[in-house]
Write an enzyme that holds these catalytic residues in place. Structure first.
Site, PDB file in Angstrom:
ATOM      1  N   HIS A 135       0.879  -1.185   0.000  1.00 42.96           N
ATOM      2  CA  HIS A 135       0.000   0.000   0.000  1.00 42.96           C
ATOM      3  C   HIS A 135       0.911   1.229   0.000  1.00 42.96           C
ATOM      4  CE1 HIS A 135      -3.455   2.381   0.496  1.00 42.96           C
ATOM      5  NE2 HIS A 135      -3.791   2.126   1.750  1.00 42.96           N
ATOM      6  N   HIS A 141      -2.595  -2.368 -10.051  1.00 42.31           N
ATOM      7  CA  HIS A 141      -3.520  -1.785  -9.075  1.00 42.31           C
ATOM      8  C   HIS A 141      -4.764  -2.659  -9.029  1.00 42.31           C
ATOM      9  CE1 HIS A 141      -5.881   1.190  -6.917  1.00 42.31           C
ATOM     10  NE2 HIS A 141      -4.729   1.731  -6.604  1.00 42.31           N
ATOM     11  N   ASP A 157       2.558   5.392  -7.248  1.00 42.05           N
ATOM     12  CA  ASP A 157       3.825   5.266  -6.529  1.00 42.05           C
ATOM     13  C   ASP A 157       5.040   5.139  -7.432  1.00 42.05           C
ATOM     14  OD1 ASP A 157       2.927   5.477  -3.930  1.00 42.05           O
ATOM     15  OD2 ASP A 157       2.165   3.434  -3.981  1.00 42.05           O
TER      16      ASP A 157
END
Ligand code: CMC
Length: 444
Positions: free
Chosen positions: A283, A322, A378
């Site tokens: 995460h 994702h 990210d």
């Protein structure tokens, strides 16, 4: 047979009369008609499906909530296939271009964009609550010199509940509002203290003349200067990063906040659960893992060997894939641009070339195409943070600052939702039953 029929909400022009699901239980031959609302059936409607009176009733099994909605929410909309992200209906691209983080926080929490006066009041209230009690500082000083700042943030957010015991009165709207202001205001202070602790540097008190992001930069980087002046381009890039991370509907940490908050605990404890979830490498810890991965790859020539290892299942390409996006994460596009702005000020990050090449190769590779694996938020955020001089341990901490507004909005929505109760999933028990206790001497 159930006589209940659908009362509303058929999707895509389906006539209301047909908005039901007819289920035949082949164990009994009985038929059930289950209402469909918003493309969803209620899990509890399955309970009526039983083989006999002893039967508990049918359940659905959904580890990791792959296909289960846990709430109705009006905060964030994501279309993972099309790569769309909207907060309260406003596209993320427009908010990142035109809004400030505090404006977005207001939007998420209140549901509407603020007027200038509302924004001024909101900003003022948050700004005058940025200081923390001196005991919070002492508490943080008790951590080991090399404590991970995310662990420090997790503990200190939870500890705030002991400084504001009235926060437990979550049904009192005024008290709730006070904690919301405190959480937004103090999160950057706690985060910066954790960073300074890790560096062995004195903690810097907030400077309320500066913006939300500017003050945070000051608390991180101020050394001996009388007045810290952030570079406006860096300040803006950080603010945009906070906007991009502000909410992402029912992700792992938000579900943790809602789940823990559903016990009616105070918001500091509920948000500490969110910080804990965000600490994990799948995460909020993913951007830290991206940087470690780029450092390990080291040179462009090593990329093909690395990709082979990923395809062989030895490891994952961090920052890719994702649960919801099966397309380019819209946040990744905006971040790629913000990265350029930061590099213009700070000088380019040598790992950017490796990241760009990695992305290019992965996007052309059958393995990633087939599985719809695209860069997520990210993939580039870590490069920006590194260019800002941030150690990798701080990456999830920065994510947590931005996500605080989303956690609060979701927590509030849950508190005010009459349908919500304490979160308590069911299980399928697979263990032994009713065994005779075996005394120690008789155990093999
Ligand atoms: N690299 C290589 N293969 C991958 C990756 C990856 N990053 N992500 C998924 N896969 C493969 C996976 O092995 C599986 O293949 P197969 O069908 O052959 O078994 C397939 O794609 C489906 O993966 P999954 O694990 O079932 O997908 P998920 O929805 O459970 O996982 C994820 C989502 C984000 C945990 C995962 O894609 C991942 O581990 N990515 C790397 C970590 C990362 O970047 N996380 C940040 C997420 S964005 C920020 C946030 O919201 O927290």
């Amino acid at each position: 047979m159930s006589t209940e029929t659908a009362s509303n909400g058929a999707e895509g022009g389906v006539a209301a009369a047909s908005a039901t699901l007819t289920v035949t239980d082949n164990r009994t031959g009985r038929q059930y008609e289950i209402p469909i609302t918003d493309g969803t059936i209620r899990g509890i409607d399955l309970r009526q499906i039983r083989v006999d009176d002893e039967d508990f009733g049918l359940m659905s099994y959904d580890p990791a909530f792959m296909n289960t909605a846990s709430c109705r929410s009006a905060i964030t909309f994501i279309d993972g296939d099309k790569g769309i992200l909207e907060y309260r209906g406003y596209p993320i691209e427009q908010l990142a271009e035109q809004s400030s983080y505090l404006e977005v926080a207001y939007l998420l929490i209140h549901g509407e964009l603020p007027t200038q006066q509302q924004l001024d009041t909101w900003t003022h209230e948050i700004t005058i609550h940025t200081f923390v009690h001196e005991n919070v500082k002492e508490f943080m000083q008790g951590f080991r010199y090399d404590a991970h700042p995310m662990g420090m943030l997790l503990a200190s957010v939870g500890a705030l509940s002991t400084f504001y015991p009235e926060a437990s009165q979550i049904k009192d709207a005024e008290l709730r509002y006070q904690q919301i202001i405190r959480l937004l205001a103090k999160m950057p202070t706690l985060a910066a203290f954790a960073y300074r602790h890790n560096r062995g540097m004195p903690y810097v008190y907030p400077d309320n003349d500066l913006s939300y992001a500017g003050n945070f930069l000051g608390m991180l980087f101020k050394i001996a200067e009388l007045k810290y002046q952030p570079d406006p381009r860096i300040e803006r890039a950080l603010d945009v990063l906070f906007i991009l991370h502000a909410d992402h509907e029912q992700n792992c940490s938000t579900s943790a906040v809602r789940g823990v908050g559903s016990s009616q605990v105070d918001p500091y404890s509920a948000l500490a659960a969110g910080v804990g979830a965000l600490y994990g490498p799948l995460h909020g810890g993913a951007n830290e893992q991206v940087l470690r991965m780029l450092h390990r790859i080291e040179r462009k020539e090593n990329i093909p060997g690395f990709i082979d290892g990923v395809k062989a299942g030895d490891e994952r390409l961090m920052g890719f894939g994702h649960r919801v996006y099966k397309n380019y994460d819209p946040r990744a596009k905006i971040i790629k641009k913000a990265a350029q702005d930061v590099f213009d000020v700070m000088g380019t990050n040598p790992y950017l070339d490796i990241a760009l090449e990695l992305e290019k190769i992965a996007l052309e590779d059958e393995y990633f195409i087939e599985r719809k694996l695209y860069p997520n938020v990210d993939f580039y955020s870590g490069l920006i943070y590194e260019a800002l001089g941030m150690p990798v341990e701080m990456f999830p901490v920065l994510f947590a600052i931005g996500r605080t507004s989303g956690w609060i909005a979701q927590w509030l929505e849950m508190i005010e939702d009459g349908e919500q109760k304490i979160a308590r999933p069911r299980q399928i028990y697979t263990g032994a039953r009713t065994r005779e206790y075996v005394p120690m001497g008789s155990r093999s």
